[in-house]
Scaffold this motif. Structure first.
Motif, PDB file in Angstrom:
ATOM      1  N   ILE A   1       0.895  -1.099   0.106  1.00 53.11           N
ATOM      2  CA  ILE A   1       0.063   0.046   0.058  1.00 53.11           C
ATOM      3  C   ILE A   1       0.919   1.159   0.057  1.00 53.11           C
ATOM      4  O   ILE A   1       1.740   1.372   0.928  1.00 53.11           O
ATOM      5  N   PRO A   2       0.818   1.988  -0.937  1.00 53.18           N
ATOM      6  CA  PRO A   2       1.829   3.178  -1.189  1.00 53.18           C
ATOM      7  C   PRO A   2       1.311   4.152  -0.521  1.00 53.18           C
ATOM      8  O   PRO A   2       0.190   4.542  -0.063  1.00 53.18           O
ATOM      9  N   SER A   3       2.276   5.408   0.012  1.00 56.05           N
ATOM     10  CA  SER A   3       1.631   6.585   0.638  1.00 56.05           C
ATOM     11  C   SER A   3       2.655   7.586   0.701  1.00 56.05           C
ATOM     12  O   SER A   3       3.949   6.978   0.118  1.00 56.05           O
ATOM     13  N   ASP A   4       2.407   8.642   0.730  1.00 55.79           N
ATOM     14  CA  ASP A   4       3.344   9.751   0.521  1.00 55.79           C
ATOM     15  C   ASP A   4       3.913  10.364   2.174  1.00 55.79           C
ATOM     16  O   ASP A   4       4.639  11.327   2.014  1.00 55.79           O
ATOM     17  N   THR A   5       3.728   9.630   3.140  1.00 58.08           N
ATOM     18  CA  THR A   5       3.840   9.912   4.244  1.00 58.08           C
ATOM     19  C   THR A   5       5.490  10.138   4.565  1.00 58.08           C
ATOM     20  O   THR A   5       6.102  11.040   5.172  1.00 58.08           O
ATOM     21  N   ALA A   6       6.311   9.331   3.707  1.00 56.24           N
ATOM     22  CA  ALA A   6       7.846   9.137   3.997  1.00 56.24           C
ATOM     23  C   ALA A   6       8.321  10.703   3.514  1.00 56.24           C
ATOM     24  O   ALA A   6       9.518  11.068   3.629  1.00 56.24           O
ATOM     25  N   LEU A   7       7.470  11.217   2.512  1.00 53.68           N
ATOM     26  CA  LEU A   7       8.301  12.587   1.782  1.00 53.68           C
ATOM     27  C   LEU A   7       8.141  13.648   2.870  1.00 53.68           C
ATOM     28  O   LEU A   7       9.203  14.551   2.669  1.00 53.68           O
ATOM     29  N   ALA A   8       7.417  13.612   3.812  1.00 52.70           N
ATOM     30  CA  ALA A   8       7.594  14.580   4.912  1.00 52.70           C
ATOM     31  C   ALA A   8       8.756  14.386   5.723  1.00 52.70           C
ATOM     32  O   ALA A   8       9.174  15.591   6.408  1.00 52.70           O
ATOM     33  N   SER A   9       9.462  13.417   5.524  1.00 48.39           N
ATOM     34  CA  SER A   9      10.796  13.161   6.503  1.00 48.39           C
ATOM     35  C   SER A   9      11.849  14.127   5.772  1.00 48.39           C
ATOM     36  O   SER A   9      13.130  14.455   6.280  1.00 48.39           O
ATOM     37  N   ILE A  10      11.489  14.488   4.474  1.00 48.87           N
ATOM     38  CA  ILE A  10      12.664  15.484   3.668  1.00 48.87           C
ATOM     39  C   ILE A  10      12.338  16.963   4.447  1.00 48.87           C
ATOM     40  O   ILE A  10      13.366  17.494   4.896  1.00 48.87           O
ATOM     41  N   ALA A  11      11.256  17.430   4.523  1.00 53.62           N
ATOM     42  CA  ALA A  11      10.888  18.847   5.081  1.00 53.62           C
ATOM     43  C   ALA A  11      10.715  18.593   6.650  1.00 53.62           C
ATOM     44  O   ALA A  11      11.517  20.145   6.930  1.00 53.62           O
ATOM     45  N   TRP A  12      10.385  18.018   7.363  1.00 52.95           N
ATOM     46  CA  TRP A  12      10.342  18.126   8.536  1.00 52.95           C
ATOM     47  C   TRP A  12      11.641  18.452   9.437  1.00 52.95           C
ATOM     48  O   TRP A  12      11.427  19.379  10.355  1.00 52.95           O
ATOM     49  N   PRO A  13      12.765  17.641   9.275  1.00 52.56           N
ATOM     50  CA  PRO A  13      13.809  17.840  10.120  1.00 52.56           C
ATOM     51  C   PRO A  13      14.166  19.498   9.806  1.00 52.56           C
ATOM     52  O   PRO A  13      14.993  20.248  10.286  1.00 52.56           O
ATOM     53  N   LEU A  14      14.070  20.029   8.520  1.00 56.06           N
ATOM     54  CA  LEU A  14      14.501  21.414   8.106  1.00 56.06           C
ATOM     55  C   LEU A  14      13.331  22.362   8.510  1.00 56.06           C
ATOM     56  O   LEU A  14      13.514  23.727   8.349  1.00 56.06           O
ATOM     57  N   GLN A  15      12.327  21.957   9.204  1.00 55.55           N
ATOM     58  CA  GLN A  15      11.292  22.969   9.865  1.00 55.55           C
ATOM     59  C   GLN A  15      10.792  23.823   8.362  1.00 55.55           C
ATOM     60  O   GLN A  15      10.450  24.808   8.435  1.00 55.55           O
ATOM     61  N   ASP A  16      10.786  22.834   7.435  1.00 56.21           N
ATOM     62  CA  ASP A  16      10.405  23.889   6.187  1.00 56.21           C
ATOM     63  C   ASP A  16       8.656  23.952   5.997  1.00 56.21           C
ATOM     64  O   ASP A  16       8.248  22.563   5.586  1.00 56.21           O
TER      65      ASP A  16
END
Ligand SMILES: Cc1cc2nc3c(=O)[nH]c(=O)nc-3n(C[C@H](O)[C@H](O)[C@H](O)COP(=O)(O)OP(=O)(O)OC[C@H]3O[C@@H](n4cnc5c(N)ncnc54)[C@H](O)[C@@H]3O)c2cc1C
Length: 521
Positions: A365-380
């Motif tokens: 089951i695909p999801s886009d949840t991992a994409l936030a792992s790029i922005a979250w640490p940068l507080q973007d």
């Protein structure tokens, strides 16, 4: 050619040269700069052939993409300036799903979401091995760049390729060129020299159709987990896993994540729902391990029980071993809900919701949840689910060496990475290690940076360049390269790459397709 000439040559229906389109295709998460001439949107193999023939006439380079989500490796961009991007996303037909043998014949624009939904809606007994990237990424595009999905490398699961060569000819690989072949998608080599491998990570042609193997659903499914509390235990964990794979107890589809990577994925999901201090409290309580392993286990209940038992016997001396199943997850969530008047269990409930998508990946089951792992640490804050990662302020560059499945080799790669990233350039390495074969792992070493800070962009690129150089020099060759790193893998003085350049002359004599991509021409 000016914009009118592009439309006149390639056709109004499929050609875009307006500034907004060009800008959108040049945006990329890696802070790279390339010039592109136009974007072409073929709708059929015939369109692709027409484009390639015209490009040959005008000596115009073409850069094919399927959906262009090659984040961390160049996104939609060509290796060299000046190409027209051929975006195949409109070619998104699923020609066949074979329920007997478990494959789907798809065009390049078929996304993980589209194939997942088709399989779900037809109650298929098969599922697609999905990647941790978004649902809108291409099944074939990923396979053609030799991406690695949850249950293993995609390139090994494709067969029966239909390819428009750089000279405009159409060929079918395997036995697909025999009109009556009944085994095009069942036996990939066909008879005689096998050409399939020539179209992955290459610039010889544009793939317009292929089959992707699917995974049979089993009676029982679970995910084995093992968490270690210190980096020093990683070599023992890797050697333990290697032994279990050798014995056939574990499938070669193991995934290991360092603390920072796990924290960025779970934090990215929680960060969209809760305030920062609450997210931090949950992460500090729940994620104590230095590294965590996951590996799908499926089969009959007895098979899974036995594999769990055997794996546990080996791994429990190294770390904390768990088995997550639909039932354990459901029961844990139910208890947390019932006891949610206790703040600790309310937080645990949030945590369980956040890790569920990773568990569901193992079931296709695909999801886009991992994409936030790029922005979250940068507080973007420019990223929100559904946003194009390329259009945010977040920056990401991947370094992808292949590493022997040996504790000592993994230790050395991590030591080199720490030295270059943290000690020399001041970046945090976000790392996952995924099975690339029975005997090797791909290390996904992810560098995050603020794309709107030119100094940080520059430092990030210098850091990645140095890491690639040191890893290659130590024998950890990349298995997949960002467009900015082609010079590190391709060497015009090497007889190997000279042969690849000669093959280019055979398939694509005018050097139309993706110049410089895994080639020096
Ligand atoms: C958070 C995150 C998680 C990720 N997880 C994974 C993961 O688990 N596994 C993984 O492999 N990647 C992962 N990625 C990287 C990337 O997003 C995926 O590999 C993605 O599938 C690639 O984009 P795409 O499918 O749109 O392929 P494209 O970008 O369309 O294709 C990739 C390349 O292949 C070539 N190509 C594409 N189509 C054709 C064609 N028809 N003919 C000839 N050449 C072609 C082109 O050179 C193109 O640049 C991740 C990225 C992020 C940010």
């Amino acid at each position: 050619m000016n914009p009118e000439q592009w439309s006149a040559q390639f056709g109004e229906r499929i050609t875009r040269t307006d500034a907004a389109t060009i800008r959108r295709y040049c945006e990329n998460v890696s802070g790279l700069q390339r010039r592109i001439a136009a974007v072409l949107y073929p709708e059929s193999t015939t369109d692709v052939q027409g484009i390639v023939r015209t490009a040959n006439e005008f000596r115009t380079p073409l850069h094919p993409i399927s959906t262009g989500c090659n984040w961390g490796l160049g996104s939609k961009l060509p290796v060299r300036d000046g190409a027209a991007v051929v975006d195949l996303s409109r070619m998104d037909r699923i020609h066949e799903v074979n329920e007997r043998h478990g494959y789907a014949v798809v065009e390049p624009g078929v996304t993980q979401r589209k194939l997942y939904e088709q399989l779900k809606n037809t109650n298929s007994t098969y599922f697609l091995s999905v990647t941790g990237s978004g649902p809108e990424t291409s099944v074939l595009g990923n396979a053609l760049d030799r991406g690695i999905a949850h249950h293993g490398p995609r390139a090994e699961a494709i067969s029966g390729l239909e390819v428009v060569l750089g000279n405009g000819e159409l060929i079918r690989t395997g036995s697909g060129h025999f009109a009556q072949s009944k085994t095009t998608y069942l036996y990939r080599h066909g008879v005689g020299p096998s050409l399939d491998g020539l179209f992955c990570q290459s610039n010889f042609g544009i793939v317009t159709k292929a089959a992707i193997g699917l995974i049979a659903q089993k009676a029982f499914h679970g995910v084995l987990g093992c968490t270690i509390d210190a980096d020093g235990k990683l070599p023992a964990l890797v050697d333990g896993v290697a032994a279990l794979i050798r014995l056939g107890i574990l499938e070669p589809s193991v995934h290991l994540s360092n603390h920072q990577r796990t924290r960025s994925v779970v934090g990215g999901i929680l960060g969209q729902r809760y305030a920062d201090h609450y997210v931090k409290q949950i992460l500090d309580e729940e994620l104590r391990g230095a590294w965590s392993l996951s590996c799908p286990l499926s089969g009959t209940p007895a098979q899974v029980k036995l594999a769990h038992h055997e794996a546990r016997a080996v791994l429990r001396r190294i770390g904390e071993v768990t088995l997550t199943t639909d039932r354990t997850l459901r029961v844990a969530k139910a208890w947390c809900r019932i006891l949610s008047f206790l703040p600790r269990l309310r937080r645990r409930s949030c945590f369980l919701d956040a890790i569920e998508p990773s568990y569901l990946h193992s079931k296709g089951i695909p999801s886009d949840t991992a994409l936030a792992s790029i922005a979250w640490p940068l507080q973007d804050r420019t990223y929100a689910p559904g946003t194009d990662l390329d259009a945010t302020h977040s920056g990401a560059l991947f370094v992808l060496p292949v590493v022997p499945l040996e504790g000592e080799a993994v230790r050395q790669v991590m030591e080199i990475t720490e030295q270059v990233f943290a000690s020399k350039h001041g970046f945090i390495p976000y790392v996952t290690l995924n099975s690339a074969s029975r005997h090797s792992l791909e290390a996904v070493i992810n560098l995050l940076f603020r794309k709107n800070d030119p100094k940080e962009v520059d430092e990030a690129h210098r850091c990645v360049d140095e890491l690639v150089r040191v890893l290659m020099g130590t024998g950890y060759v990349l298995y997949r390269a960002g467009i900015q790193s082609m010079g590190h893998v391709v060497d015009s003085a090497s007889p190997y790459w000279q042969m690849i350049a000669r093959l280019k002359d055979v398939f694509d004599p005018n050097h139309i397709i993706a110049p410089g991509r895994y080639n020096f021409v």
